[in-house]
Design an enzyme around this catalytic site. Structure first.
Site, PDB file in Angstrom:
ATOM      1  N   VAL A  12       0.842  -1.197   0.000  1.00 34.89           N
ATOM      2  CA  VAL A  12       0.000   0.000   0.000  1.00 34.89           C
ATOM      3  C   VAL A  12       0.878   1.248   0.000  1.00 34.89           C
ATOM      4  O   VAL A  12       0.620   2.212  -0.732  1.00 34.89           O
ATOM      5  CB  VAL A  12      -0.965  -0.016   1.208  1.00 34.89           C
ATOM      6  CG1 VAL A  12      -1.736   1.297   1.298  1.00 34.89           C
ATOM      7  CG2 VAL A  12      -1.934  -1.199   1.099  1.00 34.89           C
ATOM      8  N   THR A  72       2.940  -7.273   9.359  1.00 36.93           N
ATOM      9  CA  THR A  72       1.855  -7.960   8.637  1.00 36.93           C
ATOM     10  C   THR A  72       2.054  -9.482   8.528  1.00 36.93           C
ATOM     11  O   THR A  72       1.312 -10.140   7.817  1.00 36.93           O
ATOM     12  CB  THR A  72       1.710  -7.385   7.210  1.00 36.93           C
ATOM     13  OG1 THR A  72       2.973  -7.481   6.550  1.00 36.93           O
ATOM     14  CG2 THR A  72       1.241  -5.940   7.237  1.00 36.93           C
ATOM     15  N   THR A 111      -7.633  -3.693   9.518  1.00 38.54           N
ATOM     16  CA  THR A 111      -7.851  -4.985   8.870  1.00 38.54           C
ATOM     17  C   THR A 111      -9.188  -5.632   9.235  1.00 38.54           C
ATOM     18  O   THR A 111      -9.731  -5.400  10.324  1.00 38.54           O
ATOM     19  CB  THR A 111      -6.693  -5.943   9.277  1.00 38.54           C
ATOM     20  OG1 THR A 111      -6.974  -7.254   8.799  1.00 38.54           O
ATOM     21  CG2 THR A 111      -6.529  -6.012  10.780  1.00 38.54           C
ATOM     22  N   TYR A 135      -2.013 -11.003  15.376  1.00 40.62           N
ATOM     23  CA  TYR A 135      -1.948  -9.881  14.430  1.00 40.62           C
ATOM     24  C   TYR A 135      -3.219  -9.031  14.526  1.00 40.62           C
ATOM     25  O   TYR A 135      -3.150  -7.805  14.645  1.00 40.62           O
ATOM     26  CB  TYR A 135      -1.765 -10.431  13.009  1.00 40.62           C
ATOM     27  CG  TYR A 135      -2.048  -9.425  11.917  1.00 40.62           C
ATOM     28  CD1 TYR A 135      -1.138  -8.419  11.611  1.00 40.62           C
ATOM     29  CD2 TYR A 135      -3.236  -9.481  11.174  1.00 40.62           C
ATOM     30  CE1 TYR A 135      -1.403  -7.492  10.603  1.00 40.62           C
ATOM     31  CE2 TYR A 135      -3.511  -8.566  10.168  1.00 40.62           C
ATOM     32  CZ  TYR A 135      -2.590  -7.577   9.891  1.00 40.62           C
ATOM     33  OH  TYR A 135      -2.862  -6.657   8.901  1.00 40.62           O
ATOM     34  N   TRP A 160      -7.461  -8.551   2.459  1.00 40.31           N
ATOM     35  CA  TRP A 160      -7.001  -9.394   1.348  1.00 40.31           C
ATOM     36  C   TRP A 160      -6.238  -8.555   0.313  1.00 40.31           C
ATOM     37  O   TRP A 160      -6.560  -8.566  -0.876  1.00 40.31           O
ATOM     38  CB  TRP A 160      -8.190 -10.110   0.698  1.00 40.31           C
ATOM     39  CG  TRP A 160      -8.864 -11.128   1.563  1.00 40.31           C
ATOM     40  CD1 TRP A 160      -8.972 -11.127   2.926  1.00 40.31           C
ATOM     41  CD2 TRP A 160      -9.552 -12.302   1.114  1.00 40.31           C
ATOM     42  NE1 TRP A 160      -9.676 -12.222   3.346  1.00 40.31           N
ATOM     43  CE2 TRP A 160     -10.050 -12.957   2.260  1.00 40.31           C
ATOM     44  CE3 TRP A 160      -9.812 -12.854  -0.138  1.00 40.31           C
ATOM     45  CZ2 TRP A 160     -10.782 -14.141   2.191  1.00 40.31           C
ATOM     46  CZ3 TRP A 160     -10.549 -14.034  -0.219  1.00 40.31           C
ATOM     47  CH2 TRP A 160     -11.018 -14.671   0.940  1.00 40.31           C
TER      48      TRP A 160
HETATM   49  N1  NAP Z   1      -1.747  -7.368   3.348  1.00 38.06           N
HETATM   50  C1  NAP Z   1      -3.034  -7.581   3.644  1.00 38.06           C
HETATM   51  O1  NAP Z   1      -3.658  -8.537   3.193  1.00 38.06           O
HETATM   52  C2  NAP Z   1      -3.760  -6.611   4.556  1.00 38.06           C
HETATM   53  C3  NAP Z   1      -5.086  -6.898   4.879  1.00 38.06           C
HETATM   54  C4  NAP Z   1      -5.782  -6.005   5.701  1.00 38.06           C
HETATM   55  C5  NAP Z   1      -5.152  -4.874   6.171  1.00 38.06           C
HETATM   56  N2  NAP Z   1      -3.856  -4.642   5.868  1.00 38.06           N
HETATM   57  C6  NAP Z   1      -3.220  -3.444   6.425  1.00 38.06           C
HETATM   58  O2  NAP Z   1      -2.899  -2.569   5.354  1.00 38.06           O
HETATM   59  C7  NAP Z   1      -1.719  -1.826   5.677  1.00 38.06           C
HETATM   60  C8  NAP Z   1      -0.714  -1.975   4.555  1.00 38.06           C
HETATM   61  O3  NAP Z   1      -0.384  -3.356   4.439  1.00 38.06           O
HETATM   62  P1  NAP Z   1       0.448  -3.924   3.208  1.00 38.06           P
HETATM   63  O4  NAP Z   1      -0.333  -4.998   2.581  1.00 38.06           O
HETATM   64  O5  NAP Z   1       0.966  -2.815   2.365  1.00 38.06           O
HETATM   65  O6  NAP Z   1       1.642  -4.600   4.028  1.00 38.06           O
HETATM   66  P2  NAP Z   1       3.121  -4.919   3.587  1.00 38.06           P
HETATM   67  O7  NAP Z   1       3.226  -5.015   2.099  1.00 38.06           O
HETATM   68  O8  NAP Z   1       3.562  -6.057   4.431  1.00 38.06           O
HETATM   69  O9  NAP Z   1       3.886  -3.593   4.025  1.00 38.06           O
HETATM   70  C9  NAP Z   1       4.087  -3.281   5.357  1.00 38.06           C
HETATM   71  C10 NAP Z   1       5.279  -2.373   5.419  1.00 38.06           C
HETATM   72  O10 NAP Z   1       5.522  -2.079   6.780  1.00 38.06           O
HETATM   73  C11 NAP Z   1       6.915  -2.159   6.987  1.00 38.06           C
HETATM   74  N3  NAP Z   1       7.264  -2.463   8.351  1.00 38.06           N
HETATM   75  C12 NAP Z   1       7.219  -3.647   9.000  1.00 38.06           C
HETATM   76  N4  NAP Z   1       7.722  -3.510  10.242  1.00 38.06           N
HETATM   77  C13 NAP Z   1       8.097  -2.213  10.364  1.00 38.06           C
HETATM   78  C14 NAP Z   1       8.695  -1.459  11.383  1.00 38.06           C
HETATM   79  N5  NAP Z   1       9.051  -2.016  12.537  1.00 38.06           N
HETATM   80  N6  NAP Z   1       8.927  -0.150  11.164  1.00 38.06           N
HETATM   81  C15 NAP Z   1       8.623   0.427   9.995  1.00 38.06           C
HETATM   82  N7  NAP Z   1       8.070  -0.248   8.972  1.00 38.06           N
HETATM   83  C16 NAP Z   1       7.804  -1.547   9.156  1.00 38.06           C
HETATM   84  C17 NAP Z   1       7.387  -3.254   6.079  1.00 38.06           C
HETATM   85  O11 NAP Z   1       8.765  -3.086   5.873  1.00 38.06           O
HETATM   86  P3  NAP Z   1       9.729  -4.346   5.612  1.00 38.06           P
HETATM   87  O12 NAP Z   1       9.463  -4.733   4.195  1.00 38.06           O
HETATM   88  O13 NAP Z   1      11.072  -3.782   5.868  1.00 38.06           O
HETATM   89  O14 NAP Z   1       9.310  -5.404   6.584  1.00 38.06           O
HETATM   90  C18 NAP Z   1       6.549  -3.005   4.843  1.00 38.06           C
HETATM   91  O15 NAP Z   1       7.186  -2.101   3.979  1.00 38.06           O
HETATM   92  C19 NAP Z   1      -1.252  -2.359   7.035  1.00 38.06           C
HETATM   93  O16 NAP Z   1      -1.741  -1.537   8.049  1.00 38.06           O
HETATM   94  C20 NAP Z   1      -1.911  -3.729   7.127  1.00 38.06           C
HETATM   95  O17 NAP Z   1      -2.106  -4.117   8.473  1.00 38.06           O
HETATM   96  C21 NAP Z   1      -3.139  -5.467   5.051  1.00 38.06           C
END
Ligand code: NAP
Length: 309
Positions: A12, A72, A111, A135, A160
């Site tokens: 995102v 995540t 989420t 989580y 998702w």
């Molecule tokens: N993915 C899903 O299916 C999903 C579903 C529902 C809601 N969400 C929510 O949507 C939002 C975006 O998720 P996304 O899918 O883009 O997740 P993502 O691709 O896993 O990205 C999360 C980012 O957060 C970074 N991160 C992890 N630990 C960190 C830390 N200690 N300090 C700073 N950055 C950190 C990660 O960096 P690294 O790469 O260095 O680890 C990664 O760049 C989140 O709030 C997630 O909870 C996601």
């Protein structure tokens, strides 16, 4: 408007860099200060001390904070609940407590996993939360911490999430589809697959609507909103749609057979909700958003992948 985007390396966050760029002076952070591709940016590790995060906020002096950073790793969180709480819960509270007295809005993502999956209709924003896993509990803590800070905020719950880049179900299915004749995929968890780009574009549209001249009205409709693509399917239904669309686009030569299995046939460390469909009416009505169905949104991402080849 100075916008501070945290987590620019995630699915995102990466899309938000493109979508928010035209709306103001964008400063972005990643955990290690490096963007995908190697360019440098600000560094913000949400597992660090509060003091480090506050220093970054003081120095950046943003007019808007957008937090796309999160822990995540759903299964790993069962073994690292304290770290998940620190990043997804406590650090979000720190952001909120810095922003609230300054009147700086925080846009934060949460989420479907805050719900227990036992619903009979799409989840509404004010339905009772009851996370099934560490989580989900950590993400609910972050929501509560941001609400408790009592500043202007938007909590956008999505579900998702996938994209043309990053670690996600779509890319796993495409890799496996090229290797195997049969894919066995869970058919008893229901949700709405949602591209990261859709979330980012909707976020930018919301910001543009709430701050048309770069300033947010104090009485803007802050709060929790659900934000996913429309419709619903299972992981198995999503996998079938992926392989069909990928074959049509020439991304895979032949589509493997996709067999439906039960969650009990695919045990995971973390329990996952069976029913994850979110009712997005409030976001659509409040911000005049038109959210595409999950299958037409998939076609757009497959099209993007086809152009990247
Ligand atoms: N993915 C899903 O299916 C999903 C579903 C529902 C809601 N969400 C929510 O949507 C939002 C975006 O998720 P996304 O899918 O883009 O997740 P993502 O691709 O896993 O990205 C999360 C980012 O957060 C970074 N991160 C992890 N630990 C960190 C830390 N200690 N300090 C700073 N950055 C950190 C990660 O960096 P690294 O790469 O260095 O680890 C990664 O760049 C989140 O709030 C997630 O909870 C996601």
């Amino acid at each position: 408007m100075r916008i501070l985007l945290l987590g620019a390396g995630g699915q995102v966050g990466f899309e938000l860099m493109r979508a928010l760029g035209p709306l103001g002076e964008l400063r972005v952070t990643t955990r290690d200060g490096l963007l995908p591709g190697g360019a440098t940016c600000l560094r913000a590790d949400l597992a660090d001390s509060d003091a480090a995060l506050i220093t970054l906020l003081d120095r950046s002096a943003p007019d808007l904070i957008v937090n796309a950073a999160a822990y995540t790793a759903v299964d790993r969180a069962e073994d690292e609940p304290v770290l998940a709480q620190r990043i997804n819960g406590a650090a979000v509270g720190t952001l909120g407590r810095w922003a609230a007295p300054r009147g700086v809005p925080v846009i934060h993502y949460s989420t479907d996993y805050v719900f227990d999956g036992r619903g009979a209709r799409p989840w509404r924003e004010d339905d009772a939360t009851a996370p099934l896993n560490a989580y989900g509990a950590s993400k609910r803590s972050g929501e509560q911490a941001l609400i408790a800070a009592a500043g202007p905020h938007l909590i956008l719950r999505t579900a998702w999430v996938y994209a043309a880049r990053g670690h996600n179900f779509l890319r796993s299915m495409l890799r496996l589809a090229a290797e195997r004749d049969v894919l066995r995929v869970v058919d008893d968890q229901i949700g709405a697959p949602t591209p990261a780009r859709l979330i980012a574009n909707a976020t930018a549209a919301i910001v543009a609507r709430l701050a048309p001249c770069g300033i947010f009205a104090a009485d803007a409709p802050w709060g929790i909103y659900h934000l996913t693509a429309g419709g619903q399917t299972s992981w198995c239904g999503f996998a079938r749609a992926i392989v069909q669309a990928a074959q049509r686009a020439g991304l895979i030569v032949r589509a493997p057979e996709v067999q439906a299995i039960a969650s009990t046939d695919y045990p995971t460390r973390a329990r996952r909700p069976a029913w994850s469909v979110l009712d997005c009416t409030r976001a659509q009505d409040t911000f005049a958003l038109r959210l595409p169905s999950w299958d037409s949104a998939l076609d757009a991402v497959i099209g993007e992948l086809a152009t990247l080849r």
